[in-house]
Design an enzyme around this catalytic site. Sequence first.
Site, mmCIF file in Angstrom:
data_model
loop_
_atom_site.group_PDB
_atom_site.id
_atom_site.type_symbol
_atom_site.label_atom_id
_atom_site.label_comp_id
_atom_site.label_asym_id
_atom_site.label_seq_id
_atom_site.Cartn_x
_atom_site.Cartn_y
_atom_site.Cartn_z
ATOM 1 N N TRP A 182 95.366 80.274 30.625
ATOM 2 C CA TRP A 182 95.537 78.937 31.200
ATOM 3 C C TRP A 182 94.302 78.613 32.043
ATOM 4 O O TRP A 182 93.845 79.457 32.815
ATOM 5 C CB TRP A 182 96.790 78.861 32.094
ATOM 6 C CG TRP A 182 96.806 77.555 32.827
ATOM 7 C CD1 TRP A 182 97.132 76.340 32.306
ATOM 8 C CD2 TRP A 182 96.386 77.318 34.182
ATOM 9 N NE1 TRP A 182 96.945 75.355 33.260
ATOM 10 C CE2 TRP A 182 96.490 75.927 34.408
ATOM 11 C CE3 TRP A 182 95.929 78.143 35.220
ATOM 12 C CZ2 TRP A 182 96.160 75.338 35.631
ATOM 13 C CZ3 TRP A 182 95.594 77.564 36.436
ATOM 14 C CH2 TRP A 182 95.717 76.171 36.640
ATOM 15 N N GLU A 223 98.039 78.001 27.135
ATOM 16 C CA GLU A 223 99.059 77.250 27.873
ATOM 17 C C GLU A 223 98.575 75.862 28.282
ATOM 18 O O GLU A 223 97.647 75.724 29.073
ATOM 19 C CB GLU A 223 99.451 78.047 29.126
ATOM 20 C CG GLU A 223 100.520 77.384 29.968
ATOM 21 C CD GLU A 223 100.848 78.186 31.231
ATOM 22 O OE1 GLU A 223 100.178 79.212 31.496
ATOM 23 O OE2 GLU A 223 101.766 77.777 31.955
ATOM 24 N N LYS A 225 99.231 71.771 29.709
ATOM 25 C CA LYS A 225 99.766 71.229 30.952
ATOM 26 C C LYS A 225 99.503 69.731 31.020
ATOM 27 O O LYS A 225 98.567 69.229 30.389
ATOM 28 C CB LYS A 225 99.060 71.957 32.090
ATOM 29 C CG LYS A 225 99.501 71.640 33.474
ATOM 30 C CD LYS A 225 98.917 72.653 34.445
ATOM 31 C CE LYS A 225 99.402 72.348 35.846
ATOM 32 N NZ LYS A 225 99.059 73.408 36.798
ATOM 33 N N ASP A 257 105.172 76.159 29.357
ATOM 34 C CA ASP A 257 105.674 76.354 30.715
ATOM 35 C C ASP A 257 106.612 75.191 30.997
ATOM 36 O O ASP A 257 106.226 74.027 30.855
ATOM 37 C CB ASP A 257 104.477 76.372 31.685
ATOM 38 C CG ASP A 257 104.878 76.632 33.126
ATOM 39 O OD1 ASP A 257 105.840 75.990 33.586
ATOM 40 O OD2 ASP A 257 104.212 77.454 33.785
ATOM 41 N N HIS A 260 105.481 72.078 32.843
ATOM 42 C CA HIS A 260 104.234 71.417 32.441
ATOM 43 C C HIS A 260 104.381 70.196 31.556
ATOM 44 O O HIS A 260 103.484 69.863 30.795
ATOM 45 C CB HIS A 260 103.327 72.437 31.731
ATOM 46 C CG HIS A 260 102.759 73.434 32.668
ATOM 47 N ND1 HIS A 260 101.741 74.287 32.329
ATOM 48 C CD2 HIS A 260 103.048 73.703 33.967
ATOM 49 C CE1 HIS A 260 101.447 75.057 33.367
ATOM 50 N NE2 HIS A 260 102.230 74.723 34.363
ATOM 51 N N HIS A 284 106.907 80.201 29.600
ATOM 52 C CA HIS A 284 106.854 80.385 31.055
ATOM 53 C C HIS A 284 108.053 79.639 31.618
ATOM 54 O O HIS A 284 108.037 78.410 31.701
ATOM 55 C CB HIS A 284 105.563 79.807 31.648
ATOM 56 C CG HIS A 284 104.448 80.794 31.699
ATOM 57 N ND1 HIS A 284 103.231 80.513 32.275
ATOM 58 C CD2 HIS A 284 104.387 82.071 31.287
ATOM 59 C CE1 HIS A 284 102.453 81.585 32.183
ATOM 60 N NE2 HIS A 284 103.130 82.541 31.584
ATOM 61 N N ASP A 292 105.367 69.767 38.755
ATOM 62 C CA ASP A 292 105.151 71.172 38.403
ATOM 63 C C ASP A 292 105.151 72.007 39.680
ATOM 64 O O ASP A 292 104.129 72.500 40.122
ATOM 65 C CB ASP A 292 103.801 71.283 37.666
ATOM 66 C CG ASP A 292 103.448 72.715 37.314
ATOM 67 O OD1 ASP A 292 104.375 73.518 37.096
ATOM 68 O OD2 ASP A 292 102.249 73.032 37.260
ATOM 69 N N ASP A 294 106.727 74.800 40.533
ATOM 70 C CA ASP A 294 106.866 76.259 40.458
ATOM 71 C C ASP A 294 107.977 76.805 41.336
ATOM 72 O O ASP A 294 107.849 77.858 41.932
ATOM 73 C CB ASP A 294 105.522 76.942 40.740
ATOM 74 C CG ASP A 294 104.546 76.741 39.595
ATOM 75 O OD1 ASP A 294 104.784 77.278 38.513
ATOM 76 O OD2 ASP A 294 103.544 76.004 39.778
ATOM 77 N N ASP A 324 107.370 82.149 35.299
ATOM 78 C CA ASP A 324 106.194 81.712 36.049
ATOM 79 C C ASP A 324 106.621 80.809 37.187
ATOM 80 O O ASP A 324 106.934 79.641 36.982
ATOM 81 C CB ASP A 324 105.200 80.971 35.137
ATOM 82 C CG ASP A 324 103.949 80.546 35.910
ATOM 83 O OD1 ASP A 324 103.753 81.045 37.033
ATOM 84 O OD2 ASP A 324 103.184 79.722 35.386
HETATM 85 C C1 RNT Z 1 99.464 77.003 35.951
HETATM 86 C C2 RNT Z 1 100.064 77.793 34.855
HETATM 87 C C3 RNT Z 1 99.734 79.254 34.865
HETATM 88 C C4 RNT Z 1 99.813 79.854 36.255
HETATM 89 C C5 RNT Z 1 99.728 81.358 36.240
HETATM 90 C C6 RNT Z 1 99.628 81.902 37.613
HETATM 91 O O1 RNT Z 1 99.922 75.716 36.001
HETATM 92 O O2 RNT Z 1 101.443 77.612 34.845
HETATM 93 O O3 RNT Z 1 100.576 79.915 33.994
HETATM 94 O O4 RNT Z 1 100.975 79.470 36.923
HETATM 95 O O5 RNT Z 1 98.694 81.774 35.456
HETATM 96 ZN ZN ZN Z 2 102.610 78.870 33.515
#
Ligand code: RNT
Ligand code: ZN
Length: 405
Positions: A182, A223, A225, A257, A260, A284, A292, A294, A324
Amino acid sequence: MNKHYETARQIYADWGVDTEAALRRMDEIPLSINCWQLDDLTGLEDFDAKLTGGIAATGNAPGKPRSVEEYFDSLNRMLELVPGAKHLALHSVYPLTNGVKVPRNQLRPEHFAPWVDYAREKGIGLDFNPTYFSHPMSESGWTLSSADEGVREFWVEHGIACRRIGAYFGRELGETCVTNHWIPDGSKDTRVDTLGPRERLIDSLNRIFAEPIDRRYNVDSVEGKVFGLGVESYTVGSHEFYTNYALTTGKAIVCMDTGHYHPTESVAAKLTSYLAFGQEIMMHLSRCVRWDSDHVAIANEDTVSIMQELKRCRGFDKVHLGLDFFDASIDRVAASVIGARSVKKALLTALLEPTEHLLKAEAENDLTRRLALLEEFRFLPAGIVFEEYCERHNMPGANWLETLR
Ligand code: RNT
Ligand code: ZN
């Protein structure tokens, strides 16, 4: 055996579901736990490292590890509370070099050798992530798509180095490593030339993936986003970009993810469009709260729907389940445990679904029955079966937090 299990087993048996088979299946489907929830993605090289790249761990809960020893203490306690098959997803900023700082483009398997010993001892697999952020060479906001050849070359070398480490993990542990790429590249404001960076990214990826590596040892994922903090208008590595890259080159698989996408987009709804083409997918699992963010993954409808889709289309062999998230506002070890256990509960709930009844109603076009059953099946006693699962793995059940405290 917990005293309620026999009742739950019978309830499922009445719907034609074998709880024992589901419990066995649970042990065949590993969950890749992200190592970076435990320390806000600081890593083991520099305990004062600053996180950049448009991502952020907000909060200030006590207990953040200040040394390698403290980090491992957190990690051990976390792993003791998550039952069943596991991988640990490492990032390249977690090398074990006894304090020797190795430039990212010069990282080698030996810098992660103690991790292989650790994984062997714990009976878990390892996954890997190059770290294309939190570094002076990523300060411009551009890495693999940079117009600066020197910057681009540095990160290409990093990508190559990381794949080799991934292959080393896979070879040593006899379990495929997924190395997930990513990058933070993009633009805060309107980008005029959107094609150039994407062409450069294709070229960088082709260089990173040029070396053939046995897919039994390492599989690379890319990945995409929508946006990042300070990178709101244009993201080079979008979902569409990587989908096209994966499909046209076959050099990598797509990583989705769950944080994302646009907030009303369903990741569950995307899965079979990849599986229909024989594509593997890296996941993820996260929880996006308005953006996003997390947040810690939970067994909400998003997560359960993903597991149901995979159960219904028998996709578990094609999809790598990973976590993630990085939330610093609650105890970091507990956050990891909550996320991992919630995803495993969602997985078990799906494995226990009386899918045959749903498929039959649908095939007979009995749409009333289909919806009636879908709603009834939400509240079958999967929680009791999960308690049994924990017990069989000698782990605490619903009261695990007392053990941790
Ligand atoms: C970032 C991505 C990626 C990170 C990790 C830490 O938006 O989701 O996967 O969160 O690599
Ligand atoms: Zn991620």
